[in-house]
Design a protein around this motif. Structure first.
Motif, PDB file in Angstrom:
ATOM      1  N   PRO A   1     -69.339   8.963  17.489  1.00 33.63           N
ATOM      2  CA  PRO A   1     -68.393   9.622  18.560  1.00 33.63           C
ATOM      3  C   PRO A   1     -67.081   9.492  18.174  1.00 33.63           C
ATOM      4  CG  PRO A   1     -68.763   7.094  19.334  1.00 33.63           C
ATOM      5  CD  PRO A   1     -69.769   7.218  18.013  1.00 33.63           C
ATOM      6  N   SER A   2     -66.325  10.451  18.681  1.00 34.08           N
ATOM      7  CA  SER A   2     -64.890  10.746  18.227  1.00 34.08           C
ATOM      8  C   SER A   2     -64.028   9.888  19.099  1.00 34.08           C
ATOM      9  CB  SER A   2     -64.596  12.060  18.522  1.00 34.08           C
ATOM     10  OG  SER A   2     -65.109  13.044  17.587  1.00 34.08           O
ATOM     11  N   PRO A   3     -62.849   9.343  18.684  1.00 29.68           N
ATOM     12  CA  PRO A   3     -62.247   9.618  17.509  1.00 29.68           C
ATOM     13  C   PRO A   3     -62.810   8.701  16.508  1.00 29.68           C
ATOM     14  CG  PRO A   3     -60.874   8.375  18.781  1.00 29.68           C
ATOM     15  CD  PRO A   3     -61.792   8.634  19.808  1.00 29.68           C
ATOM     16  N   ARG A   4     -63.272   9.053  15.351  1.00 34.24           N
ATOM     17  CA  ARG A   4     -63.711   8.049  14.309  1.00 34.24           C
ATOM     18  C   ARG A   4     -62.433   7.398  13.485  1.00 34.24           C
ATOM     19  NH1 ARG A   4     -67.885  12.124  10.955  1.00 34.24           N
ATOM     20  NH2 ARG A   4     -65.844  13.195  10.726  1.00 34.24           N
ATOM     21  N   PHE A   5     -62.763   6.101  13.481  1.00 34.04           N
ATOM     22  CA  PHE A   5     -61.337   5.397  12.538  1.00 34.04           C
ATOM     23  C   PHE A   5     -61.992   5.102  11.276  1.00 34.04           C
ATOM     24  CE2 PHE A   5     -59.356   1.360  11.611  1.00 34.04           C
ATOM     25  CZ  PHE A   5     -58.181   1.853  11.197  1.00 34.04           C
ATOM     26  N   MET A   6     -61.386   5.224  10.526  1.00 31.28           N
ATOM     27  CA  MET A   6     -61.527   5.055   8.951  1.00 31.28           C
ATOM     28  C   MET A   6     -60.302   4.418   8.090  1.00 31.28           C
ATOM     29  SD  MET A   6     -63.763   8.833   8.128  1.00 31.28           S
ATOM     30  CE  MET A   6     -62.615   9.563   9.509  1.00 31.28           C
ATOM     31  N   ILE A   7     -60.881   3.744   7.270  1.00 27.47           N
ATOM     32  CA  ILE A   7     -59.719   3.192   6.120  1.00 27.47           C
ATOM     33  C   ILE A   7     -60.041   3.742   4.781  1.00 27.47           C
ATOM     34  CG2 ILE A   7     -58.649   1.022   5.611  1.00 27.47           C
ATOM     35  CD1 ILE A   7     -60.708   0.298   7.974  1.00 27.47           C
ATOM     36  N   THR A   8     -58.978   3.789   4.037  1.00 28.16           N
ATOM     37  CA  THR A   8     -59.189   4.232   2.660  1.00 28.16           C
ATOM     38  C   THR A   8     -58.101   3.647   1.607  1.00 28.16           C
ATOM     39  OG1 THR A   8     -59.834   5.821   1.062  1.00 28.16           O
ATOM     40  CG2 THR A   8     -58.167   6.288   2.646  1.00 28.16           C
ATOM     41  N   HIS A   9     -58.643   3.132   0.557  1.00 29.96           N
ATOM     42  CA  HIS A   9     -57.749   3.005  -0.574  1.00 29.96           C
ATOM     43  C   HIS A   9     -57.426   4.128  -1.608  1.00 29.96           C
ATOM     44  CE1 HIS A   9     -57.711  -1.114   0.777  1.00 29.96           C
ATOM     45  NE2 HIS A   9     -58.856  -1.452   0.210  1.00 29.96           N
ATOM     46  N   LEU A  10     -58.153   5.086  -1.382  1.00 27.89           N
ATOM     47  CA  LEU A  10     -58.082   6.232  -2.183  1.00 27.89           C
ATOM     48  C   LEU A  10     -56.734   7.035  -2.329  1.00 27.89           C
ATOM     49  CD1 LEU A  10     -61.501   7.768  -1.801  1.00 27.89           C
ATOM     50  CD2 LEU A  10     -60.921   6.075  -3.557  1.00 27.89           C
ATOM     51  N   ARG A  11     -56.518   7.400  -3.445  1.00 23.52           N
ATOM     52  CA  ARG A  11     -55.401   8.308  -3.524  1.00 23.52           C
ATOM     53  C   ARG A  11     -55.597   9.733  -2.860  1.00 23.52           C
ATOM     54  NH1 ARG A  11     -54.144   7.364  -9.978  1.00 23.52           N
ATOM     55  NH2 ARG A  11     -54.287   9.836  -9.836  1.00 23.52           N
ATOM     56  N   PRO A  12     -54.863  10.587  -2.548  1.00 23.08           N
ATOM     57  CA  PRO A  12     -54.967  11.848  -1.696  1.00 23.08           C
ATOM     58  C   PRO A  12     -55.884  12.828  -2.423  1.00 23.08           C
ATOM     59  CG  PRO A  12     -52.697  11.917  -2.430  1.00 23.08           C
ATOM     60  CD  PRO A  12     -53.188  10.290  -2.589  1.00 23.08           C
ATOM     61  N   GLU A  13     -55.875  12.915  -4.014  1.00 29.05           N
ATOM     62  CA  GLU A  13     -56.594  13.840  -4.645  1.00 29.05           C
ATOM     63  C   GLU A  13     -57.994  13.567  -4.638  1.00 29.05           C
ATOM     64  OE1 GLU A  13     -54.581  11.604  -7.901  1.00 29.05           O
ATOM     65  OE2 GLU A  13     -54.370  11.698  -5.811  1.00 29.05           O
ATOM     66  N   ASN A  14     -58.498  12.121  -4.451  1.00 37.10           N
ATOM     67  CA  ASN A  14     -59.798  11.828  -4.680  1.00 37.10           C
ATOM     68  C   ASN A  14     -60.536  11.806  -3.123  1.00 37.10           C
ATOM     69  OD1 ASN A  14     -59.378  11.232  -7.128  1.00 37.10           O
ATOM     70  ND2 ASN A  14     -58.475   9.230  -6.893  1.00 37.10           N
ATOM     71  N   LEU A  15     -59.772  12.208  -2.266  1.00 38.93           N
ATOM     72  CA  LEU A  15     -60.343  12.357  -0.833  1.00 38.93           C
ATOM     73  C   LEU A  15     -60.877  13.601  -0.473  1.00 38.93           C
ATOM     74  CD1 LEU A  15     -57.381  10.786   1.282  1.00 38.93           C
ATOM     75  CD2 LEU A  15     -59.764   9.704   0.890  1.00 38.93           C
ATOM     76  N   PRO A  16     -62.034  13.745   0.408  1.00 37.25           N
ATOM     77  CA  PRO A  16     -62.434  14.865   0.746  1.00 37.25           C
ATOM     78  C   PRO A  16     -61.506  16.013   1.035  1.00 37.25           C
ATOM     79  CG  PRO A  16     -63.805  13.098   1.701  1.00 37.25           C
ATOM     80  CD  PRO A  16     -62.378  12.379   1.156  1.00 37.25           C
ATOM     81  N   LYS A  17     -61.974  17.291   0.524  1.00 37.03           N
ATOM     82  CA  LYS A  17     -60.694  18.331   0.814  1.00 37.03           C
ATOM     83  C   LYS A  17     -60.831  18.640   2.480  1.00 37.03           C
ATOM     84  CE  LYS A  17     -61.030  20.678  -3.656  1.00 37.03           C
ATOM     85  NZ  LYS A  17     -61.616  19.983  -4.274  1.00 37.03           N
ATOM     86  N   SER A  18     -61.834  18.261   3.083  1.00 36.41           N
ATOM     87  CA  SER A  18     -61.785  18.404   4.595  1.00 36.41           C
ATOM     88  C   SER A  18     -61.001  17.838   5.305  1.00 36.41           C
ATOM     89  CB  SER A  18     -63.302  18.224   4.948  1.00 36.41           C
ATOM     90  OG  SER A  18     -63.543  16.965   4.945  1.00 36.41           O
ATOM     91  N   ILE A  19     -60.461  16.628   4.801  1.00 37.07           N
ATOM     92  CA  ILE A  19     -59.349  15.712   5.494  1.00 37.07           C
ATOM     93  C   ILE A  19     -58.127  16.610   5.573  1.00 37.07           C
ATOM     94  CG2 ILE A  19     -58.079  13.598   5.116  1.00 37.07           C
ATOM     95  CD1 ILE A  19     -60.388  12.327   4.130  1.00 37.07           C
ATOM     96  N   PHE A  20     -57.728  17.042   4.560  1.00 34.93           N
ATOM     97  CA  PHE A  20     -56.488  17.880   4.797  1.00 34.93           C
ATOM     98  C   PHE A  20     -56.557  19.448   5.290  1.00 34.93           C
ATOM     99  CE2 PHE A  20     -56.186  14.794   1.127  1.00 34.93           C
ATOM    100  CZ  PHE A  20     -54.983  13.919   1.795  1.00 34.93           C
ATOM    101  N   LYS A  21     -57.447  19.895   5.001  1.00 36.46           N
ATOM    102  CA  LYS A  21     -57.780  21.153   5.804  1.00 36.46           C
ATOM    103  C   LYS A  21     -57.960  21.135   7.206  1.00 36.46           C
ATOM    104  CE  LYS A  21     -61.504  24.676   5.956  1.00 36.46           C
ATOM    105  NZ  LYS A  21     -62.957  25.195   5.689  1.00 36.46           N
ATOM    106  N   ASN A  22     -58.628  20.112   7.645  1.00 41.58           N
ATOM    107  CA  ASN A  22     -58.537  19.915   9.253  1.00 41.58           C
ATOM    108  C   ASN A  22     -57.659  18.929   9.715  1.00 41.58           C
ATOM    109  OD1 ASN A  22     -61.145  21.441   9.110  1.00 41.58           O
ATOM    110  ND2 ASN A  22     -62.303  19.274   9.071  1.00 41.58           N
ATOM    111  N   LYS A  23     -56.491  18.780   8.942  1.00 40.74           N
ATOM    112  CA  LYS A  23     -55.323  17.876   9.313  1.00 40.74           C
ATOM    113  C   LYS A  23     -55.524  16.703  10.023  1.00 40.74           C
ATOM    114  CE  LYS A  23     -51.942  21.752   8.968  1.00 40.74           C
ATOM    115  NZ  LYS A  23     -51.353  21.127   7.967  1.00 40.74           N
ATOM    116  N   VAL A  24     -56.444  16.053   9.405  1.00 39.81           N
ATOM    117  CA  VAL A  24     -56.751  14.610  10.111  1.00 39.81           C
ATOM    118  C   VAL A  24     -55.515  13.726  10.250  1.00 39.81           C
ATOM    119  CG1 VAL A  24     -58.166  12.389   9.531  1.00 39.81           C
ATOM    120  CG2 VAL A  24     -59.072  14.644   9.143  1.00 39.81           C
TER     121      VAL A  24
END
Length: 287
Positions: free
Chosen positions: A119-142
């Motif tokens: 269910p929304s909102p989904r909460f996630m954590i990441t140690h990744l640099r932005p270029e290694n994240l899925p493109k949809s994260i920035f496309k959908n302005k998460v």
């Protein structure tokens, strides 16, 4: 939340058992030039992550290892759960807690398909640099909360942490660890490159950068109707007061030469940038 914490400890216990049978050089693998822990991540998971479809109402806490993500995660997860109780039934909330380990890049490659049912909102954590994240994260302005910490304390905390965690390569001495940290050979890669890459997104309206030191020193006002992370983090009209502690522990380990090397690296990568200024390096990283 106790069940969610158990899921976290169970995953670490499983990783520890696997790591105990591995040689030192087997504990890490490289993906797109960055080292990751073999028992927590995999190339298959990273390939599957590329096609992950983010939602515009997702919430992501981004932070390099030992920047304070575990600490802040517990606070934010509790707040998101409270928010969900207003719009979801209790069964839905329980499923959210139990379904998936929240670190985006940790787990099996099938987790992203299962996450479509959360269910929304989904909460996630990441140690990744932005270029290694899925493109949809920035496309959908998460909505992204970027947690950063002064690099000397990051290195110090990372060193102590790696000594007690079998899943990470351990180091006999601080000097050995410092050499790898500065040579981009620790898991999740170079912290200075991490800061430099995230600095490119520091002005985005859906990204808010906060520092570990700020959280320790100032009152953080929270409300969650908008979840627009700019001057305040909005999550349900809670007020959290953080006590000052755990800052400048690096002074117990760094030699003069190591101080100079890190000072130089900081200036090279992020000196004068928005994130660099926000870290207040002169305050927290000068003897």
């Amino acid at each position: 939340m106790e069940k969610s914490r158990k899921k976290f400890t169970d995953l670490l216990d499983k990783a520890t058992v696997e790591a105990n049978s591995m040689r030192h050089e087997e504990l890490m693998f490289s993906y797109n030039g960055t080292p990751y822990p073999t028992t927590l991540c995999s190339p298959e998971t990273f390939r599957a992550l590329e096609s992950f479809e983010a939602r515009s109402d997702d919430i992501i806490l981004a932070g390099y290892p030992k920047s304070g993500t575990n600490w802040l995660t517990q606070i934010l997860t509790d707040l998101v759960t409270v928010s969900q109780k207003k719009t979801q039934d209790r069964e839905g909330i329980a499923n959210y807690e139990l379904e998936e380990f929240p670190y985006l890049e940790v787990g099996d490659a099938e987790k992203y398909e299962r996450m479509t049912k959360l269910p929304s909102p989904r909460f996630m954590i990441t140690h990744l640099r932005p270029e290694n994240l899925p493109k949809s994260i920035f496309k959908n302005k998460v909505k992204i909360l970027l947690l950063i910490r002064n690099p000397k304390d990051v290195a110090t905390s990372f060193y102590h942490f790696s000594k007690g965690l079998a899943s990470f390569p351990s180091y006999e001495t601080w000097d050995d660890f410092f050499t790898d940290f500065m040579s981009k050979r620790t898991v999740w890669g170079c912290y200075f490159e991490y800061l430099s890459q995230w600095n490119k997104y520091a002005d985005e309206e859906n990204v808010m950068a906060i520092t570990y030191e700020e959280l320790k020193e100032v009152r953080l006002s929270i409300t969650t109707n908008t979840l627009y992370f700019k001057e305040h983090v909005f999550l349900n009209q809670f007020t959290i007061i953080f006590m000052k502690s755990g800052v400048s522990d690096w002074k117990n380990l760094f030699s003069e030469d190591q101080n100079e090397k890190m000072d130089k690296a900081f200036e090279e990568y992020v000196g004068g940038t928005k994130l660099g200024k926000k870290l207040k390096y002169e305050v927290y990283c000068k003897a």
